[in-house]
Design an enzyme around this catalytic site. Structure first.
Site: not given
Ligand code: ZN
Length: 286
Positions: A2-3, A91, A110, A152
């Site tokens: 999930p973002e 889960h 997970r 950078r």
């Protein structure tokens, strides 16, 4: 994983059910969830507390607790907060019962998700050490990226994924924003021009806001707290669409690797900068 849009979707759907309500009882079934903290101690500290607000920073959900603590929940790969009408989901790792009888579940196939229960001041330090500015917040623009990217040489995609520079962007929305901004993900970040950074900031914001409007993308495990599916996956420009035509120019989208991650791009719109190749040859000659 999930973002920002998926976590914000969870926050918006959950907030009306938890804000202003008291926690009656908490049952942590997986000791891994609370890390170094004893799960029984976390259960005790949460019981009886009122949740004045459910906030978000980057990919973290923040359950504010009356009395000056914050429960920081990170969903990592497959974590989610659910309110299934049918009771216990698959889960299930923790159950939170509110004083009005509402039952929330934290599920995580997970088991990489984390709960950190910290005093508000500690929570602020914890989050500030890990997170840069919010890309959908006020004041996020090309100038923010210019400061973050100055000098950078790392690929721009790698820096977009660095939560300390910009909070909440993951693999999907990085690919979507770079495609919309016509920037090759391997471009050294510090070499992007001012105009490109202005466009990139706008496209990052646009991709995330579209994700929120679509209630996230449900490509693997993500569901809204009521078990609904997000629809952002139907609106992807490039992510998961290798071989299909680019929405802008029709060139076939390719899947490659950048910053150690599977990366989708349009070779027509997102040209590898020529100067990059010239410069590397010049370095070889030197
Ligand atoms: Zn294209």
């Amino acid at each position: 994983m999930p973002e920002l849009p998926e976590v914000e979707t969870v926050r918006r759907r959950l907030a009306p059910h938890v804000e202003g309500r008291a926690i009656a009882a908490v049952e942590v079934r997986d000791a891994r969830l609370t890390g170094h903290d004893d799960p029984r101690r976390v259960e005790e500290r949460l019981a009886g507390r009122v949740i004045p607000a459910l906030d978000r920073r980057g990919k973290y959900l923040l359950f504010r607790l009356e009395g000056g603590d914050t429960l920081i929940s990170h969903l990592r790969m497959t974590g989610n907060w659910l309110m299934p009408a049918a009771g216990e989901p698959a889960h299930a790792r923790a159950r939170v019962e509110l004083a009005d009888g509402t039952e929330l579940w934290y599920a995580d196939a997970r088991r990489f998700g984390t709960w950190d229960l910290l005093a508000d001041e500690e929570a602020a330090v914890y989050l500030d050490a890990r997170l840069g500015p919010e890309p959908i917040g006020d004041g996020f623009d090309g100038a923010v990226l210019r400061d973050a990217f100055r000098g950078r040489t790392a690929p721009v995609k790698a820096l977009l994924l660095d939560q300390r520079l910009v909070a909440g962007i993951g693999n999907i929305y990085a690919d979507e924003a770079l495609n919309a901004a016509c920037i090759h993900p391997d471009t050294p970040a510090g070499r992007l021009r001012r105009a490109q950074l202005d466009v990139l900031a706008a496209e990052v914001r646009a991709a995330l806001l579209e994700g929120i409007r679509s209630q996230g993308s449900s490509i693997r495990d993500f569901r809204s707290p009521e078990g609904g599916y997000g629809s952002m996956q139907e609106r992807f420009r490039v992510y998961g669409r290798d071989g299909e035509p680019c929405p802008a120019c029709g060139t076939a989208i390719v899947k490659t690797r950048c910053a150690g991650r599977g990366t989708h791009l349009c070779p027509g719109c997102q040209r590898r900068p020529r100067g990059m190749r010239r410069r590397s040859r010049a370095l070889e000659r030197a």
